[in-house]
Design a protein around this motif. Structure first.
Motif, PDB file in Angstrom:
ATOM      1  N   HIS A 172       0.824  -1.201   0.000  1.00 27.56           N
ATOM      2  CA  HIS A 172       0.000   0.000   0.000  1.00 27.56           C
ATOM      3  C   HIS A 172       0.863   1.257   0.000  1.00 27.56           C
ATOM      4  O   HIS A 172       1.974   1.277   0.544  1.00 27.56           O
ATOM      5  CB  HIS A 172      -0.931   0.013   1.223  1.00 27.56           C
ATOM      6  N   SER A 173       0.357   2.309  -0.619  1.00 31.10           N
ATOM      7  CA  SER A 173       1.005   3.614  -0.589  1.00 31.10           C
ATOM      8  C   SER A 173      -0.073   4.673  -0.613  1.00 31.10           C
ATOM      9  O   SER A 173      -1.195   4.442  -1.084  1.00 31.10           O
ATOM     10  CB  SER A 173       1.952   3.793  -1.785  1.00 31.10           C
ATOM     11  N   LYS A 182       3.382  11.497   2.633  1.00 30.21           N
ATOM     12  CA  LYS A 182       3.558  10.283   1.835  1.00 30.21           C
ATOM     13  C   LYS A 182       3.861   9.114   2.758  1.00 30.21           C
ATOM     14  O   LYS A 182       4.694   9.230   3.658  1.00 30.21           O
ATOM     15  CB  LYS A 182       4.711  10.444   0.837  1.00 30.21           C
ATOM     16  N   SER A 226       4.015   4.515   2.803  1.00 24.26           N
ATOM     17  CA  SER A 226       3.934   3.263   2.046  1.00 24.26           C
ATOM     18  C   SER A 226       4.328   2.115   2.949  1.00 24.26           C
ATOM     19  O   SER A 226       4.968   2.311   3.994  1.00 24.26           O
ATOM     20  CB  SER A 226       4.854   3.307   0.821  1.00 24.26           C
ATOM     21  N   HIS A 254       8.682  -2.554  -1.238  1.00 20.07           N
ATOM     22  CA  HIS A 254       8.667  -1.351  -0.406  1.00 20.07           C
ATOM     23  C   HIS A 254       9.119  -0.139  -1.213  1.00 20.07           C
ATOM     24  O   HIS A 254       8.494   0.928  -1.171  1.00 20.07           O
ATOM     25  CB  HIS A 254       9.585  -1.529   0.806  1.00 20.07           C
ATOM     26  N   MET A 256       6.409   0.902  -3.737  1.00 18.29           N
ATOM     27  CA  MET A 256       5.272   1.597  -3.143  1.00 18.29           C
ATOM     28  C   MET A 256       5.649   3.016  -2.733  1.00 18.29           C
ATOM     29  O   MET A 256       4.836   3.946  -2.836  1.00 18.29           O
ATOM     30  CB  MET A 256       4.730   0.821  -1.948  1.00 18.29           C
ATOM     31  N   ARG A 257       6.885   3.221  -2.298  1.00 20.46           N
ATOM     32  CA  ARG A 257       7.322   4.589  -1.996  1.00 20.46           C
ATOM     33  C   ARG A 257       7.333   5.440  -3.258  1.00 20.46           C
ATOM     34  O   ARG A 257       6.928   6.605  -3.237  1.00 20.46           O
ATOM     35  CB  ARG A 257       8.716   4.570  -1.353  1.00 20.46           C
ATOM     36  N   SER A 283       3.902   6.506  -4.206  1.00 16.73           N
ATOM     37  CA  SER A 283       3.478   7.668  -3.424  1.00 16.73           C
ATOM     38  C   SER A 283       4.028   8.952  -4.020  1.00 16.73           C
ATOM     39  O   SER A 283       3.327   9.967  -4.108  1.00 16.73           O
ATOM     40  CB  SER A 283       3.959   7.531  -1.971  1.00 16.73           C
TER      41      SER A 283
END
Length: 674
Positions: free
Chosen positions: A212-213, A221, A223, A276, A279-280, A283
């Motif tokens: 998720h983000s 922001k 994530s 990870h 997802m960042r 964002s």
């Protein structure tokens, strides 16, 4: 998968997948049982991304939009591979028409870039094709019938067909006056649980995780990627770990989020690290798109819906770009379905200020399964710490918990920390709205004083607190700052500066306790193993591993009646609770022993009552109730439910020596987030 590290999908395989996309052999962004090709208009931004890579390979200067879209590739591929993806795009475009992209893009010569101003100019003509797709929905919370789901059957069917969905959420009766200068909305959105409506068609039970983000137009922001939840079959329900935060921050006009439901098959640790990073980056891209659209004339007063229509169109394009790109780079894990959400401020205000604000989001991946994700939004006014206490009585005595009541002031997210220092009770909480700050208060004359900020203390997790006597005496607070253990000490009048104990050692929150004049710290570290350290006199040692034991969450420490620290943790798969005892003669820790208390969904807490060592924990179900049991004479009492307290995260628990006629031995005191 990435430019370095453990490659789970080779570059040659990625190139093969891209050619299959561009030759129309597989519809863009479709996963699992999804088979429907999206409208060409929704492929615009994915085309801009690939075309920008082609122009970069030719040595051309990229436009602002191309720069942003190519930047999205960088956490996944090296610079040379990005150029190679671009060359594949140029090669396929030269040999045949690319029908998955709109003519406004493919009709241009490669020497002509595609900029943000082109996007804004082309949006009206593309709008009809984008909005007609059944996997795109606009939900008005003020026009939903009571009890009606957010997702219509038509939308769920469309999501299943396309493999992803886009939902824009508003509340038309709650839009603020455009002339008012209202402060940004402060909101916390958490993922609470999920249920399985239909498992996948693979043999055996499913193992799921969620990526998720989220990003707001106030530059907030966030994530993350959850742990895997195994053995999921049709009809099952799983509570997600407390603190699974989708977003915690400020929103002026919009909050955008992207959530992917994955079924784990062959995930490596490198794949999860790369996810990870991905997802960042999602964002970042969502924020850039919202910001640029605002600059180019979107975001008109919401009741006119002009901004929502344009934003709806843009988000549909971004969602497809994300889905198509991940299809190139993903490993052998199966994506069930992906969804992109846009909440305007009015929707968040209505959702977060509803005390029963539970929302169900459907993820229907066709043959890959159908799952319902349960989320909740909370406003700052509903995020005060809450306190409850119980007299400490001797075995066999009568006792009961007081009703849990909110503090008179203060807001928090995460798990609080409690400690008694010179006959005063102190509480430290992580701040609300994503600030990362830590705040402290003290209980005086039966009332909690207003919270004050601890200078210089910043963390994305929760703190720990303990009082130490002798050399280094004071109230010690430990927290995680970018995976380093950092401590600060309160002398009775002020907080000291920040001291870094160790770098790159802690995942989640550290735990503190004392033994005599020793200060003890336990952390969950690399590979989810447990490590410990102690401060004797005026210096810390080095972190040493426990002989055994792993955990999925932060550890908790508490002392028994003899002042000996005990460590309680959740199991590595989230199942069960386990206890270890400090051995001062070695010094070391005993092997972890399973407790007959069931499972928790957050970090538990330990404290000593007159009856014995008490373990309190948050239930592993949607009730979120607090439960506890007492260890006396090596036997645990039956688990008991707190009569009134439910908590959104783990509790803090401490022995408080203040005595009254009803509590001659003091109190067992609990603070939690309601």
């Amino acid at each position: 998968m990435s430019a370095s590290g453990d490659v789970t999908v080779t570059q040659a395989e990625r190139i093969k997948r891209l050619r299959a996309q561009l030759q129309g052999l597989k519809p863009l962004g479709t996963f699992g049982g999804a088979k429907v090709a999206p409208a060409a208009a929704t492929g615009l931004l994915y085309g801009v991304m690939l075309r920008g890579a082609a122009r970069m390979a030719d040595g051309r200067e990229l436009t602002d939009l191309e720069t942003q879209m190519v930047k999205f590739l960088r956490p996944l591929a090296s610079e040379e591979e990005i150029r190679e993806l671009g060359r594949v795009f140029a090669d396929e475009q030269s040999s045949h028409a690319l029908g998955m992209f709109p003519d406004v893009l493919t009709s241009r010569g490669m020497e002509q870039g595609y900029a943000f101003e082109d996007l804004v100019k082309d949006l009206p003509a593309l709008r009809a094709d984008v909005a007609a797709q059944p996997n795109l929905s606009l939900v008005d919370l003020d026009r939903l019938d009571e009890g009606a789901p957010l997702d219509s059957p038509e939308f769920i069917e469309g999501m299943s067909a396309y493999g992803h969905g886009v939902t824009v959420v508003t509340a038309s009766d709650h839009h603020p006056d455009a002339r008012a200068t209202a402060k940004p909305e402060q909101v916390l959105v958490e993922l609470k649980a999920y249920s399985c409506q239909r498992e996948s068609n693979e043999l055996g039970d499913d193992e799921l995780y969620w990526a998720h983000s989220a990003s707001s137009d106030k530059a907030g922001k966030q994530s993350g990627v959850t742990r895997e939840y195994g053995d999921v079959a049709t009809g099952d329900y799983r509570a997600l770990d407390a603190g699974t935060v989708l977003f915690n921050g400020q929103v002026d006009k919009f909050l955008t989020a992207h959530i992917i439901c994955w079924e784990a098959d062959h995930s490596s640790s490198q794949w999860r690290d790369d996810m990870h990073d991905t997802m960042r980056k999602i964002s970042d891209i969502l924020f850039e798109m919202a910001d640029k659209l605002a600059q180019y004339g979107g975001h008109f007063p919401v009741p006119e819906y002009h901004d929502l229509i344009d934003y709806f169109e843009i988000v549909g394009m971004i969602a497809l770009a994300i889905a198509a790109l991940l299809e190139l780079f993903r490993n052998h894990d199966d994506e069930v379905a992906a969804r992109t959400f846009v909440f305007d401020r009015a929707a968040l205000g209505k959702w977060a200020n509803d005390l029963n604000a539970i929302a169900n989001f459907e993820f229907d991946g066709g043959s890959e399964g159908h799952f319902t994700l349960i989320a909740k939004a909370t406003s700052s006014i509903n995020a005060r710490p809450r306190a409850t206490s119980m007299p400490r009585v001797l075995p066999g005595g009568q006792h009961t918990w007081s009703p849990d009541v909110p503090f008179p002031s203060g807001t928090m997210s995460g798990t609080p920390a409690l400690a008694e220092y010179y006959d005063k009770l102190y509480c430290v909480v992580p701040g609300f709205a994503g600030s990362g700050s830590l705040w402290w208060s003290t209980l005086e004359n039966g009332a909690w004083r207003p919270f004050a900020q601890i200078p210089g203390a910043v963390t994305s997790d929760s703190p720990s607190l303990t009082a130490q006597s002798g050399p280094g005496a004071g109230l010690w607070c430990a927290y995680n700052r970018r995976n380093a253990v950092v401590v600060t000490r309160f002398s009775g009048s002020s907080w000291s500066g920040q001291e870094t104990v160790a770098e790159n050692i802690v995942l989640g929150s550290p735990a503190l306790s004392t033994y005599g004049q020793r200060l003890i710290c336990v952390v969950r570290g690399p590979e989810n193993k447990l490590y410990w350290n102690e401060r004797d006199y005026d210096r810390w040692g080095t972190f040493k591993p426990f002989a055994s034991g792993t955990t999925c969450d932060s550890p908790a420490l508490g002392q028994d009646g003899s002042g000996v620290p005990h460590c309680v943790v959740r199991g590595s798969n989230g199942k069960g609770l386990y206890l270890s005892k400090y051995i001062s003669s070695t010094p070391s820790w005993s092997s972890f022993q399973g407790l007959p208390l069931g499972s928790a969904s957050a970090r538990p807490a330990l404290a000593h009552s007159a009856e014995g060592l008490v373990c309190m924990f948050r239930a592993d179900d949607l009730s979120e109730e607090l439960r506890y049991a007492t260890l006396r004479d090596n036997t645990w009492s039956p688990v008991t439910k707190h009569p009134t307290a439910t908590s959104a995260d783990g509790p803090a628990l401490v022995k408080y020596s203040d005595t009254t006629p009803e509590a001659p031995y003091g109190y067992l005191y609990c603070v939690h987030r309601g």
